[in-house]
Scaffold this motif. Structure first.
Motif, mmCIF file in Angstrom:
data_model
loop_
_atom_site.group_PDB
_atom_site.id
_atom_site.type_symbol
_atom_site.label_atom_id
_atom_site.label_comp_id
_atom_site.label_asym_id
_atom_site.label_seq_id
_atom_site.Cartn_x
_atom_site.Cartn_y
_atom_site.Cartn_z
ATOM 1 N N PRO A 55 19.636 -32.772 75.273
ATOM 2 C CA PRO A 55 20.773 -34.113 74.397
ATOM 3 C C PRO A 55 20.391 -34.788 75.237
ATOM 4 O O PRO A 55 19.839 -35.240 76.027
ATOM 5 N N LYS B 190 29.487 -27.701 71.520
ATOM 6 C CA LYS B 190 28.740 -27.621 70.269
ATOM 7 C C LYS B 190 29.938 -26.680 69.292
ATOM 8 O O LYS B 190 31.228 -25.880 70.002
ATOM 9 N N GLU C 94 18.539 -26.368 75.359
ATOM 10 C CA GLU C 94 18.946 -28.009 74.673
ATOM 11 C C GLU C 94 18.570 -29.207 75.457
ATOM 12 O O GLU C 94 19.165 -29.446 76.793
ATOM 13 N N PHE D 92 20.842 -24.034 64.206
ATOM 14 C CA PHE D 92 19.935 -24.615 64.642
ATOM 15 C C PHE D 92 19.469 -25.296 63.485
ATOM 16 O O PHE D 92 18.219 -26.718 63.759
ATOM 17 N N GLY E 246 18.622 -21.139 68.234
ATOM 18 C CA GLY E 246 17.354 -21.335 67.665
ATOM 19 C C GLY E 246 16.851 -19.865 67.821
ATOM 20 O O GLY E 246 17.314 -19.066 67.958
#
Length: 352
Positions: free
Chosen positions: A79, A275, A77, A187, A135
């Motif tokens: 971000p 998370k 990921e 996800f 994911g």
């Protein structure tokens, strides 16, 4: 009960039990080998590992077992880094660093992804199974792994996510119920709308996909495994149950916290990593709960708290450690992994 089914045939194992790939140092080569040698599937939690460290652990596990085992990796990921957000988080974390008596200058960054290199190691070492969390790998990645003889397992917290996994070609999918310890694998939509309990999620996923479904979340013994099988799952994935095993390399305080915990003491928090993850409530979670919505996303927050977690573990201070646990800690045992598996299968036979 027939021990062999579609899932055991697919993974070439004796029992429909998978040890979860818990990242962060819990899945020692000894634990992986003990699980696989007992007829289940051991899994290396390689999420935070460099490719080199991952390879080293695989080689160590191979010295201890000639049975199939897998590796679990995280879908990367990336971000956006918001400097103001990071500065505010660092300000919140500074009192914890002071209490632990260490200084740290954390440069806000998203760590370089090891994903492609991890996959190269998995292929090079010809691991039996590669599982994914956070994911779904691309159809090309899934096809390439399967072409090389590696079975692929995905993770889903909703029926929609399970369907997407199947569309990408995975061989089996873990249905991760809201009771599960550690990070949520959500996800597609928000984690709040994806908190479906295991016993509700499993049959709904089973009805919508054609690949084997692996139940996960709060399952600790033969009763939970039997219930999952009755609901249509091909097998079960256990994490917390193996954290307290003798072969687990979890910190001793982590093991003791689970063994002492009650079902009402686990909470979902973003405080440690950015998370949502389920763990045992402690001072860090309590003090950070009012600020969670403003914390940087994973993996930025995870990087910011890494030193705190590491120092807390060194100083044997459970107040600032991430004590991941599912919602069934009363069922945890301090036993060898092989004994846990044996008891689960005996109880499944008895219940069914």
């Amino acid at each position: 009960m027939e021990k062999k089914n579609k899932l055991t045939e697919l993974l070439n194992i004796d029992y429909p039990i998978i040890q979860a790939g818990m990242a962060g140092g819990v899945t020692s080569p000894e634990l992986i080998a003990a699980v696989s040698n007992s007829g289940a599937l051991g899994t290396l939690g390689a999420g935070y590992m460099s490719a080199e460290a991952m390879k080293d652990s695989i080689l160590q596990a191979k010295k201890l077992t000639d049975r199939p085992f897998g590796v679990n990796v995280f879908i990367p990921e990336f971000p956006e880094i918001v400097e103001e957000e990071v500065n505010e988080a660092n300000d919140l974390l500074e009192p914890f660093r002071e209490q632990l008596k260490f200084e740290e200058n954390v440069v806000p960054s998203v760590p370089d992804s090891q994903f492609d290199k991890q996959l190269e190691v998995a292929v090079e070492q010809q691991v039996a199974v590669c599982s994914f969390t956070f994911g779904v790998p691309s159809k090309e990645v899934v096809h390439d792994l399967k072409r090389r003889g590696i079975k692929v397992i995905g993770t889903a917290t909703t029926v929609e996510e399970a369907v997407v996994n199947e569309e990408h070609g995975v061989d089996a999918v873990v249905a991760q119920g809201s009771e599960a310890g550690g990070h949520r694998g959500t996800f597609i939509h928000s984690f709040e709308t994806s908190l479906i309990g295991t016993m509700s999620l499993v049959p709904q996923v089973v009805d919508q996909v054609h690949i084997p479904v692996i139940a996960a979340g709060g399952i600790m013994d033969g009763r939970g495994a039997a219930a999952s099988l009755v609901l249509g799952a091909g097998g079960v994935q256990l994490g917390t149950a193996f954290v307290t095993s003798t072969e687990s390399s979890a910190h001793q305080l982590h093991k003791e916290a689970i063994l002492r915990a009650e079902e009402s003491q686990t909470v979902l928090t973003r405080a440690f990593s950015g998370k949502p993850a389920r763990g045992i409530q402690n001072a860090f979670i309590e003090k950070m709960k009012d600020y969670e919505s403003n914390l940087p996303d994973y993996p930025v927050q995870n990087r910011l708290t890494k030193g705190i977690r590491k120092q807390a573990a060194k100083q044997n201070n459970p107040d600032f450690m991430s004590l991941w646990s599912g919602q069934s800690p009363r069922l945890s045992q301090r036993k060898a992994a092989g004994e846990i598996i044996k008891e689960i299968m005996e109880e499944v036979e008895k219940v069914l």
